[in-house]
Scaffold this motif. Structure first.
Motif, PDB file in Angstrom:
ATOM      1  N   GLY A 182      48.528 -37.674  24.567  1.00  0.00           N
ATOM      2  CA  GLY A 182      47.776 -38.503  23.641  1.00  0.00           C
ATOM      3  C   GLY A 182      48.290 -38.376  22.230  1.00  0.00           C
ATOM      4  N   ILE A 183      48.004 -39.391  21.424  1.00  0.00           N
ATOM      5  CA  ILE A 183      48.359 -39.401  20.004  1.00  0.00           C
ATOM      6  C   ILE A 183      47.172 -39.952  19.233  1.00  0.00           C
TER       7      ILE A 183
ATOM      8  N   ASN B  15      55.708 -41.746  28.934  1.00  0.00           N
ATOM      9  CA  ASN B  15      56.067 -43.162  29.086  1.00  0.00           C
ATOM     10  C   ASN B  15      55.053 -43.924  29.913  1.00  0.00           C
ATOM     11  N   GLU B  16      54.279 -43.235  30.748  1.00  0.00           N
ATOM     12  CA  GLU B  16      53.232 -43.886  31.519  1.00  0.00           C
ATOM     13  C   GLU B  16      52.002 -44.164  30.654  1.00  0.00           C
ATOM     14  N   VAL B  17      51.667 -43.190  29.796  1.00  0.00           N
ATOM     15  CA  VAL B  17      50.487 -43.323  28.941  1.00  0.00           C
ATOM     16  C   VAL B  17      50.701 -44.392  27.875  1.00  0.00           C
ATOM     17  N   PHE B  18      51.923 -44.479  27.329  1.00  0.00           N
ATOM     18  CA  PHE B  18      52.195 -45.395  26.223  1.00  0.00           C
ATOM     19  C   PHE B  18      53.056 -46.576  26.657  1.00  0.00           C
ATOM     20  N   GLU B  19      52.752 -47.127  27.820  1.00  0.00           N
ATOM     21  CA  GLU B  19      53.487 -48.280  28.303  1.00  0.00           C
ATOM     22  C   GLU B  19      53.065 -49.534  27.528  1.00  0.00           C
ATOM     23  N   ALA B  20      53.881 -50.557  27.634  1.00  0.00           N
ATOM     24  CA  ALA B  20      53.585 -51.890  27.081  1.00  0.00           C
ATOM     25  C   ALA B  20      53.274 -51.873  25.591  1.00  0.00           C
TER      26      ALA B  20
ATOM     27  N   ALA C 163      55.782 -39.307  16.627  1.00  0.00           N
ATOM     28  CA  ALA C 163      55.029 -38.417  17.509  1.00  0.00           C
ATOM     29  C   ALA C 163      55.360 -38.710  18.972  1.00  0.00           C
ATOM     30  N   TYR C 164      55.511 -39.969  19.289  1.00  0.00           N
ATOM     31  CA  TYR C 164      55.876 -40.366  20.654  1.00  0.00           C
ATOM     32  C   TYR C 164      57.202 -39.731  21.067  1.00  0.00           C
TER      33      TYR C 164
ATOM     34  N   LYS D 241      51.860 -49.789  23.532  1.00  0.00           N
ATOM     35  CA  LYS D 241      50.571 -49.323  23.021  1.00  0.00           C
ATOM     36  C   LYS D 241      50.729 -48.486  21.755  1.00  0.00           C
ATOM     37  N   ILE D 242      51.911 -47.956  21.523  1.00  0.00           N
ATOM     38  CA  ILE D 242      52.138 -47.127  20.346  1.00  0.00           C
ATOM     39  C   ILE D 242      51.973 -47.931  19.062  1.00  0.00           C
ATOM     40  N   ARG D 243      52.192 -49.253  19.130  1.00  0.00           N
ATOM     41  CA  ARG D 243      52.103 -50.087  17.936  1.00  0.00           C
ATOM     42  C   ARG D 243      50.677 -50.203  17.398  1.00  0.00           C
ATOM     43  N   ASN D 244      49.701 -49.885  18.233  1.00  0.00           N
ATOM     44  CA  ASN D 244      48.309 -49.956  17.790  1.00  0.00           C
ATOM     45  C   ASN D 244      47.878 -48.733  16.979  1.00  0.00           C
ATOM     46  N   LEU D 245      48.736 -47.723  16.935  1.00  0.00           N
ATOM     47  CA  LEU D 245      48.408 -46.489  16.215  1.00  0.00           C
ATOM     48  C   LEU D 245      48.979 -46.573  14.805  1.00  0.00           C
ATOM     49  N   LYS D 246      48.193 -47.096  13.893  1.00  0.00           N
ATOM     50  CA  LYS D 246      48.642 -47.326  12.520  1.00  0.00           C
ATOM     51  C   LYS D 246      48.518 -46.055  11.683  1.00  0.00           C
ATOM     52  N   GLY D 247      49.300 -46.009  10.607  1.00  0.00           N
ATOM     53  CA  GLY D 247      49.146 -44.946   9.631  1.00  0.00           C
ATOM     54  C   GLY D 247      50.394 -44.109   9.428  1.00  0.00           C
ATOM     55  N   GLN D 248      50.323 -43.230   8.429  1.00  0.00           N
ATOM     56  CA  GLN D 248      51.446 -42.373   8.061  1.00  0.00           C
ATOM     57  C   GLN D 248      51.237 -40.922   8.475  1.00  0.00           C
ATOM     58  N   ALA D 249      50.237 -40.660   9.316  1.00  0.00           N
ATOM     59  CA  ALA D 249      49.996 -39.304   9.813  1.00  0.00           C
ATOM     60  C   ALA D 249      49.578 -39.397  11.270  1.00  0.00           C
TER      61      ALA D 249
END
Length: 470
Positions: A43-44, A62-67, A27-28, A69-77
């Motif tokens: 947002g995601i 890239n500003e919203v999902f810096e450092a 999604a990112y 943060k995408i790794r905290n969004l778990k799951g297959q959907a």
């Protein structure tokens, strides 16, 4: 063109994926491909089957999902959204996807478009006791779903969609299901793709290309998709209507490498340019386009006219977003910061400057001046769309009618104001001819309301306020 300067802001973009082990990451990247549709927030929301995880914020992807943060969004959907803010519609609370939690389940939703009856629905909901937390019309749909009285979410969504009017491409996500819906007129673009066994939904097909997904088909007007562990199922929440896809998707908004309703955007813009040359030929030495969305039309104009195409204007891609500047004077100065004429190409030449549209005329005037200061002996402006004489109520941030130059002045008066040696627009008939291959098909047809005033749905201009545009 430079929408952030001239007053024509992008629509929003939605992306969704189901059945991929790195759903949020996909999604990112998908939202990166759709970044041109909105730069004010992103947002995601992901689902791991038990709960929804959300991260969103104002700014670019890239500003919203810096450092990481995408790794905290778990799951297959996951569903994602990029947006632009209109007057009264900014702020973190309006950044999507919106998430609503209850004792039994949660619901996230993202929306591209604008509901023209949102104000009336909000008034009704508040009278019934609802307390809305945002100024977004998207939230209205969540309340309608919850108040429907249906135990099955599918039926609740169908009933809610039956109450809203306007343009919308919706993605809904719960812990164990995803829903996708397109308005009955198909005003917004929305496509289905596959990434291995994963289902992918996106506002534009360029998002499929970035993540390696294959295009399957368009979401049909009035169609509701239900995606879960059993696969994807299609149903209808509205009877079929003649499609009226927003013509500005072809003129300006969509990326040239996207296919919209089966037609490549770059190819359609070239056809517009060729048609424009047929309708408004002029003697000149060189054709140039205003970067970026007008380049394709300029190439088409050149091919049809026989006048050589050259890069007469260069875009500086390292300048900040000038639409955030506080004064019109600074926004106008942003044109010179973002565009530079190529003196060696235009000096001593009669130049055809092809652009996609004119809103207020401010930017066109400055570009004509830039070209003449660089030595162009004549500047003939050709616009690859009809004059914008009406506001859009379907999610494009066009100005009020009083601010639209074409709604208040003749073509000759506009020519004088922008300082061009001649000015001509593509006709509404020429635009439709360029992007509708089968006018008798129910699946084809475009909305040209901003050009013609013929709105495909009922509108409520007295109650539509900018804060409800998403």
């Amino acid at each position: 063109m430079l929408a952030e300067i001239k007053g024509l802001n992008e629509e929003c973009g939605v992306f969704a994926i189901w059945g991929h082990e790195k759903a949020a990451e996909m999604a990112y990247y998908g939202l990166h491909a759709l970044q041109h549709r909105g730069q004010e927030g992103a947002g995601i929301v992901s689902s791991d089957g038990a709960q929804l995880h959300v991260h969103k914020g104002t700014g670019l992807i890239n500003e919203v999902f810096e450092a990481g943060k995408i790794r905290n969004l778990k799951g297959q959907a996951a569903i994602g959204h990029v947006r632009y803010a209109t007057l009264g519609g900014g702020g973190y609370e309006n950044v999507q996807p919106l998430v609503f939690r209850s004792q039994t389940s949660s619901l996230a939703l993202a929306h591209n478009g604008n509901l023209v009856n949102a104000f009336a629905l909000k008034t009704q909901l508040e009278a019934q006791g609802s307390i809305l937390q945002t100024t977004s019309d998207t939230e209205v749909v969540a309340h309608l779903v919850k108040r429907s009285g249906h135990l099955e979410l599918e039926e609740a969504i169908k009933q809610a969609l039956g109450m809203v009017k306007g343009a919308y491409a919706f993605t809904f996500l719960t812990e164990n299901k995803m829903f996708v819906a397109l308005d009955p007129r198909g005003l917004r673009p929305l496509s289905i793709g596959m990434l291995g066994d994963a289902y992918v939904i996106a506002s534009e097909t360029c998002a499929f290309d970035l993540i390696g997904a294959t295009y399957e088909r368009e979401v049909q007007p009035g169609e509701l998709l239900i995606i879960d562990e059993n696969g994807m199922r299609s149903t209808a929440f509205s009877s079929p209507m003649k499609r009226t896809l927003c013509s500005m998707e072809y003129v300006y908004f969509s990326r040239p490498d996207s296919n919209v309703n089966g037609l490549n955007v770059h190819a359609s813009r070239k056809t517009m340019g060729k048609q424009l040359a047929t309708e408004a030929m002029v003697e000149a030495d060189v054709v140039t386009g205003v970067p970026d969305s007008s380049i394709s039309a300029a190439i088409g104009f050149s091919e049809a006219s026989g006048i050589p195409y050259e890069l007469g204007l260069i875009k500086n891609r390292y300048v900040g977003r000038t639409f955030i500047q506080p004064s019109q004077e600074l926004r106008e100065q942003g044109v010179k910061m973002k565009l530079s004429p190529v003196r060696g190409i235009v000096e001593g030449k009669r130049v055809v400057m092809v652009d996609d549209s004119i809103v207020r005329g401010t930017t066109s005037r400055r570009i004509v001046r830039l070209l003449k200061e660089a030595g162009a002996t004549e500047v003939h402006v050709r616009i690859a769309s009809p004059p914008i004489v009406n506001p859009c109520y379907y999610g494009i941030d066009t100005s009020t009618k009083s601010e639209l130059i074409a709604a208040n002045f003749s073509v000759e008066e506009m020519r004088q104001q922008i300082g061009a040696d001649s000015l001509a627009f593509l006709s509404a008939e020429g635009l439709e001819k360029s992007i509708v291959t089968d006018p008798n098909s129910i699946t084809q047809g475009v909305c040209q309301a901003c050009f013609t005033g013929n709105y495909p749905t009922e509108i409520y201009p007295d109650t539509i306020i900018p804060a409800y545009k998403d």
